[in-house]
Design a protein around this motif. Sequence first.
Motif, short mmCIF file in Angstrom:
data_model
loop_
_atom_site.label_atom_id
_atom_site.label_comp_id
_atom_site.label_asym_id
_atom_site.label_seq_id
_atom_site.Cartn_x
_atom_site.Cartn_y
_atom_site.Cartn_z
N SER A 267 0.80 -1.23 0.00
CA SER A 267 0.00 0.00 0.00
C SER A 267 0.83 1.27 0.00
O SER A 267 0.35 2.34 -0.40
CB SER A 267 -0.92 0.02 1.22
N GLY A 268 2.06 1.19 0.50
CA GLY A 268 2.87 2.38 0.65
C GLY A 268 2.67 3.10 1.97
O GLY A 268 3.37 4.07 2.28
N TYR A 269 1.73 2.63 2.78
CA TYR A 269 1.52 3.19 4.11
C TYR A 269 2.51 2.56 5.09
O TYR A 269 2.83 1.37 4.99
CB TYR A 269 0.10 2.94 4.61
N SER A 270 2.98 3.34 6.06
CA SER A 270 3.91 2.80 7.03
C SER A 270 3.19 1.87 8.00
O SER A 270 1.95 1.90 8.14
CB SER A 270 4.57 3.93 7.81
N VAL A 271 3.98 1.05 8.71
CA VAL A 271 3.40 0.14 9.71
C VAL A 271 2.65 0.92 10.80
O VAL A 271 1.52 0.55 11.15
CB VAL A 271 4.50 -0.76 10.31
N PRO A 272 3.21 2.00 11.38
CA PRO A 272 2.44 2.75 12.38
C PRO A 272 1.14 3.32 11.83
O PRO A 272 0.11 3.30 12.52
CB PRO A 272 3.40 3.88 12.78
N MET A 273 1.15 3.80 10.60
CA MET A 273 -0.08 4.33 10.01
C MET A 273 -1.14 3.25 9.88
O MET A 273 -2.31 3.46 10.19
CB MET A 273 0.22 4.95 8.65
N LEU A 274 -0.74 2.07 9.44
CA LEU A 274 -1.69 0.97 9.27
C LEU A 274 -2.25 0.51 10.62
O LEU A 274 -3.45 0.22 10.74
CB LEU A 274 -1.02 -0.21 8.56
N ALA A 275 -1.39 0.45 11.64
CA ALA A 275 -1.84 0.00 12.95
C ALA A 275 -2.87 0.95 13.53
O ALA A 275 -3.88 0.52 14.11
CB ALA A 275 -0.64 -0.12 13.89
N ILE A 276 -2.64 2.26 13.39
CA ILE A 276 -3.61 3.24 13.90
C ILE A 276 -4.86 3.26 13.03
O ILE A 276 -5.99 3.38 13.53
CB ILE A 276 -2.96 4.63 13.99
N ALA A 277 -4.68 3.15 11.71
CA ALA A 277 -5.83 3.15 10.80
C ALA A 277 -6.78 2.00 11.12
O ALA A 277 -8.01 2.15 11.01
CB ALA A 277 -5.36 3.05 9.36
N TYR A 278 -6.23 0.87 11.53
CA TYR A 278 -7.09 -0.25 11.90
C TYR A 278 -8.03 0.14 13.04
O TYR A 278 -9.24 -0.17 12.99
CB TYR A 278 -6.25 -1.46 12.31
N GLU A 298 7.43 14.97 14.11
CA GLU A 298 7.58 14.08 12.96
C GLU A 298 6.78 12.80 13.17
O GLU A 298 6.06 12.35 12.27
CB GLU A 298 9.06 13.75 12.73
N GLN A 299 6.90 12.21 14.36
CA GLN A 299 6.09 11.04 14.67
C GLN A 299 4.61 11.37 14.64
O GLN A 299 3.79 10.60 14.14
CB GLN A 299 6.48 10.49 16.05
N LEU A 300 4.26 12.53 15.19
CA LEU A 300 2.87 12.94 15.24
C LEU A 300 2.27 13.06 13.85
O LEU A 300 1.16 12.58 13.59
CB LEU A 300 2.75 14.27 15.99
N GLN A 301 2.98 13.69 12.94
CA GLN A 301 2.47 13.88 11.58
C GLN A 301 2.20 12.54 10.92
O GLN A 301 1.17 12.37 10.26
CB GLN A 301 3.48 14.69 10.76
N GLU A 302 3.11 11.59 11.09
CA GLU A 302 2.91 10.26 10.50
C GLU A 302 1.67 9.59 11.08
O GLU A 302 0.85 9.03 10.34
CB GLU A 302 4.14 9.39 10.76
N CYS A 303 1.49 9.68 12.39
CA CYS A 303 0.34 9.05 13.04
C CYS A 303 -0.97 9.69 12.62
O CYS A 303 -1.98 9.00 12.40
CB CYS A 303 0.49 9.10 14.55
N LEU A 304 -0.99 11.02 12.51
CA LEU A 304 -2.23 11.71 12.16
C LEU A 304 -2.69 11.37 10.75
O LEU A 304 -3.90 11.37 10.47
CB LEU A 304 -2.06 13.22 12.31
N MET A 305 -1.77 11.06 9.87
CA MET A 305 -2.15 10.71 8.51
C MET A 305 -2.95 9.41 8.46
O MET A 305 -3.63 9.12 7.48
CB MET A 305 -0.91 10.62 7.62
N ALA A 306 -2.88 8.62 9.53
CA ALA A 306 -3.63 7.36 9.58
C ALA A 306 -5.13 7.60 9.49
O ALA A 306 -5.88 6.71 9.07
CB ALA A 306 -3.30 6.59 10.86
N ASP A 307 -5.59 8.78 9.88
CA ASP A 307 -7.01 9.09 9.83
C ASP A 307 -7.57 9.04 8.42
O ASP A 307 -8.76 8.82 8.22
CB ASP A 307 -7.25 10.47 10.44
N SER A 308 -6.71 9.22 7.42
CA SER A 308 -7.17 9.24 6.03
C SER A 308 -6.87 7.94 5.29
O SER A 308 -7.18 7.81 4.11
CB SER A 308 -6.52 10.41 5.28
#
Length: 325
Positions: A267-278, A298-308
């Motif tokens: 998907s191109g999404y990072s592991v943290p993004m996928l875990a939060i997106a779930y 920097e960590q925060l920005q990556e995590c917040l992108m999980a919402d989309s």
Amino acid sequence: MNKGSMNAYVLPGTELTVSGIAIGASSFGSEVDMEGSFRQLDEYVAYGGNFLDTARTYGQHSISERTIGDWMSVRGNRNEIVLATKGGQELGPPYVRTLRYKQLSRQIDESLNHLRTDYIDLYYLHVDDRSVPVEEIIDLLNDKVKEGKIRYAGCSNWGADRTAEANAYAARTGQAGFVVSEIEYSLAAVNHPNDPGTNNIWMDGAMREFHRRTGLSVCAYSSQARGFFTQLAELGEAGIINSMHKQYYSARNLIMLERLQKLSAESGYSVPMLAIAYICHQKRDFVTIPVISCLNTEQLQECLMADSVELDAGMLAYLEEGRYE
């Protein structure tokens, strides 16, 4: 995700509209200094976030609450924030449980002072104390609602049985019950079974069914499994065994990491993004808000992108297989 575009949801049974991801402030003012905390909070609201999660016991001298109170005072944005904090424990260690009227009333007043506000939007009882009848607890919380000190009440680390008992009493007496339960919830299954006598309750199959049946909303703390998947990928199994993540180390969680890495490559999404997106996608069953904690913007920005991040039915099923056994 463009800044300002975070999804928003109304918590059932309330008039609170919250962003799809909450920011956890357990490290604010301590592990993350004042300047860094302000930067994260500013970045969070720039992304459309409005849901802050703290507690009276976070950091020495309630430094997390005090940091948020200072930030809201400087920014002049209290009315734009949905503010959640927690009580029911004395400052420690040891963190003695106190759900009696006198002690809890004092703690609420102390939190109001730390946060530099005259009301708390969502007040959690941090842990349960089964020696205190639910009737006494619900009556107390409703008194505080009438006084205008809290708007709504939630429970944190409460078993399903006591949560149901408390809300049943509230319904019988025409009072407000718990509108949210905050428990540990991530793609990593915890090794130990749920025990109502401990301080941590996590989302297992029985708890998930309880929330499906009742529709009670969930705020998911440790939604990133305390960085377990990232640390495992970076440190390897030997590093995890000797770390704080030992509670997550298991064969099924190793398989979960493999699945997250596979979906990440596809998907191109990072592991943290996928875990939060779930966790974000659990809203299909009941409103579920992941609470994230980060050490820098920097960590925060990556995590917040999980919402989309969009996960289709196949991806969700792939991640859920074996998670709730």
